[in-house]
Design a protein around this motif. Structure first.
Motif, PDB file in Angstrom:
ATOM      1  N   SER A  22       0.830  -1.211   0.000  1.00 37.47           N
ATOM      2  CA  SER A  22       0.000   0.000   0.000  1.00 37.47           C
ATOM      3  C   SER A  22       0.859   1.253   0.000  1.00 37.47           C
ATOM      4  O   SER A  22       0.552   2.232  -0.689  1.00 37.47           O
ATOM      5  CB  SER A  22      -0.934   0.023   1.214  1.00 37.47           C
ATOM      6  OG  SER A  22      -1.878  -1.006   1.134  1.00 37.47           O
ATOM      7  N   ILE A  23       1.937   1.215   0.757  1.00 41.59           N
ATOM      8  CA  ILE A  23       2.838   2.366   0.812  1.00 41.59           C
ATOM      9  C   ILE A  23       3.511   2.564  -0.545  1.00 41.59           C
ATOM     10  O   ILE A  23       3.571   3.682  -1.062  1.00 41.59           O
ATOM     11  CB  ILE A  23       3.872   2.190   1.938  1.00 41.59           C
ATOM     12  CG1 ILE A  23       3.167   2.247   3.296  1.00 41.59           C
ATOM     13  CG2 ILE A  23       4.971   3.254   1.839  1.00 41.59           C
ATOM     14  CD1 ILE A  23       4.026   1.832   4.466  1.00 41.59           C
ATOM     15  N   ASP A  41      -1.268   9.740   7.283  1.00 44.39           N
ATOM     16  CA  ASP A  41      -2.681   9.390   7.483  1.00 44.39           C
ATOM     17  C   ASP A  41      -3.009   8.040   6.857  1.00 44.39           C
ATOM     18  O   ASP A  41      -3.707   7.214   7.458  1.00 44.39           O
ATOM     19  CB  ASP A  41      -3.598  10.459   6.899  1.00 44.39           C
ATOM     20  CG  ASP A  41      -3.613  11.740   7.707  1.00 44.39           C
ATOM     21  OD1 ASP A  41      -3.118  11.752   8.856  1.00 44.39           O
ATOM     22  OD2 ASP A  41      -4.121  12.756   7.173  1.00 44.39           O
ATOM     23  N   MET A  42      -2.507   7.800   5.636  1.00 41.06           N
ATOM     24  CA  MET A  42      -2.759   6.526   4.968  1.00 41.06           C
ATOM     25  C   MET A  42      -2.157   5.380   5.773  1.00 41.06           C
ATOM     26  O   MET A  42      -2.799   4.353   5.992  1.00 41.06           O
ATOM     27  CB  MET A  42      -2.180   6.535   3.553  1.00 41.06           C
ATOM     28  CG  MET A  42      -2.453   5.268   2.735  1.00 41.06           C
ATOM     29  SD  MET A  42      -1.334   3.865   3.012  1.00 41.06           S
ATOM     30  CE  MET A  42       0.214   4.522   2.443  1.00 41.06           C
ATOM     31  N   MET A  43      -0.925   5.562   6.245  1.00 40.10           N
ATOM     32  CA  MET A  43      -0.272   4.515   7.026  1.00 40.10           C
ATOM     33  C   MET A  43      -1.028   4.252   8.328  1.00 40.10           C
ATOM     34  O   MET A  43      -1.235   3.098   8.712  1.00 40.10           O
ATOM     35  CB  MET A  43       1.180   4.910   7.318  1.00 40.10           C
ATOM     36  CG  MET A  43       2.067   4.888   6.097  1.00 40.10           C
ATOM     37  SD  MET A  43       3.718   5.562   6.393  1.00 40.10           S
ATOM     38  CE  MET A  43       4.339   4.416   7.632  1.00 40.10           C
ATOM     39  N   ASP A  44      -1.454   5.317   8.986  1.00 35.67           N
ATOM     40  CA  ASP A  44      -2.196   5.183  10.243  1.00 35.67           C
ATOM     41  C   ASP A  44      -3.502   4.420  10.022  1.00 35.67           C
ATOM     42  O   ASP A  44      -3.843   3.518  10.791  1.00 35.67           O
ATOM     43  CB  ASP A  44      -2.459   6.566  10.834  1.00 35.67           C
ATOM     44  CG  ASP A  44      -3.053   6.486  12.222  1.00 35.67           C
ATOM     45  OD1 ASP A  44      -2.527   5.723  13.060  1.00 35.67           O
ATOM     46  OD2 ASP A  44      -4.049   7.195  12.480  1.00 35.67           O
ATOM     47  N   SER A  48      -4.273   0.710  11.530  1.00 41.32           N
ATOM     48  CA  SER A  48      -5.458   0.568  12.373  1.00 41.32           C
ATOM     49  C   SER A  48      -6.380  -0.520  11.840  1.00 41.32           C
ATOM     50  O   SER A  48      -6.871  -1.367  12.594  1.00 41.32           O
ATOM     51  CB  SER A  48      -6.200   1.901  12.455  1.00 41.32           C
ATOM     52  OG  SER A  48      -7.338   1.782  13.262  1.00 41.32           O
ATOM     53  N   GLU A  49      -6.583  -0.518  10.522  1.00 39.00           N
ATOM     54  CA  GLU A  49      -7.474  -1.498   9.893  1.00 39.00           C
ATOM     55  C   GLU A  49      -6.882  -2.906   9.923  1.00 39.00           C
ATOM     56  O   GLU A  49      -7.569  -3.872  10.272  1.00 39.00           O
ATOM     57  CB  GLU A  49      -7.749  -1.085   8.458  1.00 39.00           C
ATOM     58  CG  GLU A  49      -8.657  -2.041   7.701  1.00 39.00           C
ATOM     59  CD  GLU A  49      -8.833  -1.609   6.254  1.00 39.00           C
ATOM     60  OE1 GLU A  49      -8.790  -2.490   5.384  1.00 39.00           O
ATOM     61  OE2 GLU A  49      -9.008  -0.403   6.007  1.00 39.00           O
ATOM     62  N   LEU A  50      -5.612  -3.031   9.561  1.00 39.01           N
ATOM     63  CA  LEU A  50      -5.001  -4.356   9.444  1.00 39.01           C
ATOM     64  C   LEU A  50      -4.665  -4.988  10.785  1.00 39.01           C
ATOM     65  O   LEU A  50      -4.785  -6.206  10.956  1.00 39.01           O
ATOM     66  CB  LEU A  50      -3.726  -4.277   8.591  1.00 39.01           C
ATOM     67  CG  LEU A  50      -3.919  -3.918   7.122  1.00 39.01           C
ATOM     68  CD1 LEU A  50      -2.579  -3.637   6.468  1.00 39.01           C
ATOM     69  CD2 LEU A  50      -4.651  -5.040   6.393  1.00 39.01           C
ATOM     70  N   PHE A  51      -4.228  -4.159  11.739  1.00 37.76           N
ATOM     71  CA  PHE A  51      -3.734  -4.701  13.008  1.00 37.76           C
ATOM     72  C   PHE A  51      -4.546  -4.280  14.216  1.00 37.76           C
ATOM     73  O   PHE A  51      -4.200  -4.631  15.341  1.00 37.76           O
ATOM     74  CB  PHE A  51      -2.274  -4.283  13.216  1.00 37.76           C
ATOM     75  CG  PHE A  51      -1.358  -4.862  12.185  1.00 37.76           C
ATOM     76  CD1 PHE A  51      -0.940  -6.180  12.262  1.00 37.76           C
ATOM     77  CD2 PHE A  51      -0.935  -4.095  11.112  1.00 37.76           C
ATOM     78  CE1 PHE A  51      -0.104  -6.715  11.311  1.00 37.76           C
ATOM     79  CE2 PHE A  51      -0.096  -4.621  10.150  1.00 37.76           C
ATOM     80  CZ  PHE A  51       0.321  -5.937  10.251  1.00 37.76           C
TER      81      PHE A  51
END
Length: 118
Positions: A22-23, A41-44, A48-51
């Motif tokens: 994704s990155i 923001d995208m990484m956060d 949050s969603e994945l882990f």
């Protein structure tokens, strides 16, 4: 730490790889200037969603900053940051969390280096 402790379940390693993809996709598909806030923001959101994890220690911001620096350096054919990261990963780290973060960041950095050389 999230992968090592399997915060994403038994497929935490695959989720970490998905985060890396994704990155890389963000770097490859972004139009116009790249903004730190957008990457962070995208990484956060992905973490949050994945882990199901929220990091309040600014580590996501620091990783985003470093990735943007490495990206800019790669665009200038300067791979010194990536080489330092690669060498530090090869030498190994005392802390498992650092090794895991280093592995993911190294993979992303290597993909960015390949992308900018084309």
């Amino acid at each position: 730490m999230a992968v090592e402790n399997q915060w994403g379940g038994r497929n935490s390693r695959a989720k970490a790889d998905e985060l890396g993809a994704s990155i890389l996709s963000w770097f490859c598909n972004s139009r116009g200037p790249l903004y730190f806030e957008d990457l962070a923001d995208m990484m956060d959101e992905q973490i949050s969603e994945l882990f199901n994890a929220d990091f309040e220690d600014n580590s996501i911001d620091e990783v985003a900053r470093q990735l943007l620096i490495m990206h800019e350096e790669c665009l200038q054919s300067n791979y010194s940051s990536i080489e330092r990261l690669r060498n530090s990963h090869v030498q190994g780290n005392a802390v498992s969390q650092s090794r895991q973060q280093g592995r993911t960041t190294t993979v992303i950095a290597q993909m960015m280096m390949t992308m900018t050389r084309q």
